[in-house]
Motif scaffolding. Structure first.
Motif, PDB file in Angstrom:
ATOM      1  N   VAL A 137       8.165   8.310 -11.237  1.00 29.59           N
ATOM      2  CA  VAL A 137       7.320   9.065 -10.309  1.00 29.59           C
ATOM      3  C   VAL A 137       7.935  10.429 -10.016  1.00 29.59           C
ATOM      4  O   VAL A 137       9.152  10.594 -10.034  1.00 29.59           O
ATOM      5  CB  VAL A 137       7.092   8.298  -8.989  1.00 29.59           C
ATOM      6  N   VAL A 138       7.066  11.370  -9.745  1.00 26.92           N
ATOM      7  CA  VAL A 138       7.481  12.716  -9.364  1.00 26.92           C
ATOM      8  C   VAL A 138       7.290  12.836  -7.856  1.00 26.92           C
ATOM      9  O   VAL A 138       6.216  12.550  -7.345  1.00 26.92           O
ATOM     10  CB  VAL A 138       6.643  13.787 -10.088  1.00 26.92           C
ATOM     11  N   LYS A 139       8.343  13.190  -7.172  1.00 26.25           N
ATOM     12  CA  LYS A 139       8.273  13.370  -5.722  1.00 26.25           C
ATOM     13  C   LYS A 139       8.774  14.747  -5.366  1.00 26.25           C
ATOM     14  O   LYS A 139       9.850  15.153  -5.781  1.00 26.25           O
ATOM     15  CB  LYS A 139       9.101  12.320  -4.977  1.00 26.25           C
ATOM     16  N   ASN A 140       7.996  15.465  -4.589  1.00 28.51           N
ATOM     17  CA  ASN A 140       8.425  16.780  -4.114  1.00 28.51           C
ATOM     18  C   ASN A 140       9.337  16.595  -2.929  1.00 28.51           C
ATOM     19  O   ASN A 140       9.318  15.583  -2.255  1.00 28.51           O
ATOM     20  CB  ASN A 140       7.212  17.613  -3.741  1.00 28.51           C
ATOM     21  N   GLU A 141      10.102  17.601  -2.643  1.00 28.44           N
ATOM     22  CA  GLU A 141      11.043  17.560  -1.510  1.00 28.44           C
ATOM     23  C   GLU A 141      10.360  17.292  -0.216  1.00 28.44           C
ATOM     24  O   GLU A 141       9.398  17.475   0.217  1.00 28.44           O
ATOM     25  CB  GLU A 141      11.811  18.887  -1.407  1.00 28.44           C
ATOM     26  N   GLY A 166       0.825  -1.209   0.000  1.00 27.05           N
ATOM     27  CA  GLY A 166       0.000   0.000   0.000  1.00 27.05           C
ATOM     28  C   GLY A 166       0.855   1.253   0.000  1.00 27.05           C
ATOM     29  O   GLY A 166       0.580   2.204  -0.731  1.00 27.05           O
ATOM     30  N   GLU A 167       1.905   1.263   0.813  1.00 31.43           N
ATOM     31  CA  GLU A 167       2.812   2.407   0.852  1.00 31.43           C
ATOM     32  C   GLU A 167       3.525   2.597  -0.487  1.00 31.43           C
ATOM     33  O   GLU A 167       3.779   3.724  -0.907  1.00 31.43           O
ATOM     34  CB  GLU A 167       3.866   2.217   1.955  1.00 31.43           C
ATOM     35  N   LEU A 168       3.842   1.498  -1.160  1.00 32.62           N
ATOM     36  CA  LEU A 168       4.491   1.569  -2.459  1.00 32.62           C
ATOM     37  C   LEU A 168       3.528   1.995  -3.562  1.00 32.62           C
ATOM     38  O   LEU A 168       3.953   2.262  -4.683  1.00 32.62           O
ATOM     39  CB  LEU A 168       5.115   0.216  -2.819  1.00 32.62           C
ATOM     40  N   GLY A 169       2.249   2.056  -3.246  1.00 34.28           N
ATOM     41  CA  GLY A 169       1.260   2.497  -4.217  1.00 34.28           C
ATOM     42  C   GLY A 169       0.783   1.408  -5.143  1.00 34.28           C
ATOM     43  O   GLY A 169       0.171   1.673  -6.168  1.00 34.28           O
ATOM     44  N   LEU A 170       1.043   0.161  -4.792  1.00 31.62           N
ATOM     45  CA  LEU A 170       0.592  -0.959  -5.598  1.00 31.62           C
ATOM     46  C   LEU A 170      -0.903  -1.134  -5.410  1.00 31.62           C
ATOM     47  O   LEU A 170      -1.383  -1.280  -4.288  1.00 31.62           O
ATOM     48  CB  LEU A 170       1.330  -2.220  -5.167  1.00 31.62           C
ATOM     49  N   SER A 204      20.370   2.511 -10.374  1.00 24.06           N
ATOM     50  CA  SER A 204      21.061   3.795 -10.286  1.00 24.06           C
ATOM     51  C   SER A 204      20.554   4.574  -9.076  1.00 24.06           C
ATOM     52  O   SER A 204      19.612   4.160  -8.392  1.00 24.06           O
ATOM     53  CB  SER A 204      20.851   4.594 -11.572  1.00 24.06           C
ATOM     54  N   LYS A 205      21.171   5.695  -8.837  1.00 21.94           N
ATOM     55  CA  LYS A 205      20.743   6.594  -7.773  1.00 21.94           C
ATOM     56  C   LYS A 205      19.295   7.016  -8.055  1.00 21.94           C
ATOM     57  O   LYS A 205      18.862   7.075  -9.202  1.00 21.94           O
ATOM     58  CB  LYS A 205      21.670   7.809  -7.770  1.00 21.94           C
ATOM     59  N   ASN A 206      18.544   7.302  -7.005  1.00 25.33           N
ATOM     60  CA  ASN A 206      17.154   7.756  -7.095  1.00 25.33           C
ATOM     61  C   ASN A 206      16.206   6.712  -7.668  1.00 25.33           C
ATOM     62  O   ASN A 206      15.287   7.031  -8.414  1.00 25.33           O
ATOM     63  CB  ASN A 206      17.049   9.063  -7.880  1.00 25.33           C
ATOM     64  N   ARG A 225       7.704   8.083   0.406  1.00 24.30           N
ATOM     65  CA  ARG A 225       8.598   9.211   0.706  1.00 24.30           C
ATOM     66  C   ARG A 225       9.840   9.193  -0.189  1.00 24.30           C
ATOM     67  O   ARG A 225      10.365   8.135  -0.512  1.00 24.30           O
ATOM     68  CB  ARG A 225       9.020   9.149   2.175  1.00 24.30           C
ATOM     69  N   LYS A 226      10.296  10.365  -0.536  1.00 22.50           N
ATOM     70  CA  LYS A 226      11.476  10.505  -1.390  1.00 22.50           C
ATOM     71  C   LYS A 226      12.715   9.914  -0.730  1.00 22.50           C
ATOM     72  O   LYS A 226      13.587   9.374  -1.406  1.00 22.50           O
ATOM     73  CB  LYS A 226      11.699  11.977  -1.724  1.00 22.50           C
TER      74      LYS A 226
END
Length: 118
Positions: A114-118, A14-18, A59-61, A33-34
């Protein structure tokens, strides 16, 4: 598995958005969370359809997990999209897919941007 272990797995997906709806899998990682994404390069190991241990260089991110023995890789990005890569080399952009539940070795991996804000 104990009830607590099952509950933890369901909560984490659920947290992973699956999401699974009408037999199709989709991804909506809005509460992810980012800071859960890799800060450096790493290696993700998983068991494939043929019970072989495989690895993917991350890779990173990025963040990786598997569902039905298919690796799912989240990438921090400036735009959202999902790309399904098939074993035959084809790929397609998609919002979801039901083939993953067939476990027929058709899907090689899923990349979710995915787009994650700070």
């Amino acid at each position: 598995m104990t009830g607590q272990v099952k509950e933890d797995i369901i909560s984490r997906f659920g947290e992973l958005g699956l999401r699974v709806f009408d037999g199709k899998i989709s991804f909506d990682p809005t509460i992810l969370r980012k800071d859960e994404f890799n800060l450096t390069e790493s290696v993700f190991k998983y068991v494939d359809y043929n019970s072989k241990i495989k690895s993917i260089n991350l890779s990173k991110n990025t963040l990786a997990f598997s569902i039905c023995q298919v690796p799912v890789i989240y990438h921090l990005s400036k735009s959202e999209k999902i790309i399904i890569k098939f074993e035959n080399g084809d790929s397609k952009k998609s919002r979801g897919n039901e083939k993953i539940f067939e476990r027929n070795n058709e899907i090689e991996k899923i990349d979710v941007f995915v787009v994650k804000n700070e």
